[in-house]
Design a protein around this motif. Structure first.
Motif: not given
Length: 258
Positions: A144-172
């Motif tokens: 869920v940290s890929g979808k909401r602000p989590l201060l001082r954790r930008t690499p982790y949050c950005a990486s998890k949003m990337a995983v979600i984007g990878l997932t939805t595209t790969l599913a197609g």
């Protein structure tokens, strides 16, 4: 949740990255309960051996750093005789707890190498056999940290949003070949990783450990974090939901992404 008959896992083999401890071990337990055989991977051979021994004869292990292409290729070669029909990309690291301006490029790259590149490499290695068979399931562990602000954790949050984007595209891409791809986004999970994060956050902000923990827990409707076993059971529940594809499922005890 385990033990359902809608989509029994008996006879299937699952591959779980980061399986030597924590969420990976919990996911492995749940898969075993539902009848699957499981191969666990990770960088720590001692932890892998201990987990495989503790969980029983249905578990085997392979040492693999999912961020290294050669390691993943060797893993795929070593499992060429196994029909891996379930892939759970769980390996991940928390990364630094600091403002973005204080994060070194090397720290940023390390988080993305494991959390995103690792998912890419594992899917790249094991999807072809699934698409050829016309069946298979991939579950990527996001947050869920890929979808909401989590201060001082930008690499982790950005990486998890990337995983979600990878997932939805790969599913197609692979859904038409009969392979499902979904992601599971836990909220804070009680255990050593969150304890580390709370300690670092307390040091950073000058607050107490209890205050840092409460800042997370207070956002949850249930007033608590989720457990490792709940995450494991959610994975097997998702595998029973045969129409699920391209989805991201929150498991956060009510810590709804905003």
């Amino acid at each position: 949740m385990s033990g359902g008959s809608a989509a029994p896992l008996t006879g299937r083999t699952a591959l779980v990255s980061g399986g030597g401890s924590g969420l990976g071990a919990a996911i492995t337990r749940s898969l075993l309960t539902d009848g699957a055989r499981v191969v666990i991977t990770g960088r720590n051979e001692t932890a892998l051996k201990e987990t495989a021994s503790r969980l029983g004869p249905g578990v085997t292990h392979r040492v693999c750093d999912v961020s290294r292409p050669d390691d993943v290729q060797e893993l795929a070669r070593s499992l060429a005789d196994e029909e891996i029909s379930i892939l759970v990309n769980n390996a991940g690291i928390a990364g630094p707890v600091a403002p973005l301006t204080e994060i070194a490029p090397e720290e940023w790259d390390e988080v993305f190498d494991v959390n995103v590149r690792g998912v890419f490499l594992m899917c790249r290695a094991f999807l072809p056999a699934m698409t050829q068979r016309g069946a298979g399931d991939v579950i990527n562990i996001a947050s869920v940290s890929g979808k909401r602000p989590l201060l001082r954790r930008t690499p982790y949050c950005a990486s998890k949003m990337a995983v979600i984007g990878l997932t939805t595209t790969l599913a197609g891409e692979v859904g038409p070949q009969g392979v499902t791809v979904n992601s599971l986004s836990p909220g804070p999970v009680s255990g050593p990783r969150m304890e580390r994060n709370f300690r670092l956050e307390a040091q950073r902000t000058g607050s107490s450990y209890e205050q840092a923990e409460d800042a997370f827990v207070s956002r949850s409707a249930l007033g608590r974090m989720v457990t490792e076993d709940e995450v494991g059971d959610a994975v097997t529940a998702m595998l029973r939901m045969r129409g699920l594809c391209g989805a991201d499922i929150d498991l956060s005890a009510g810590m709804v992404a905003r």
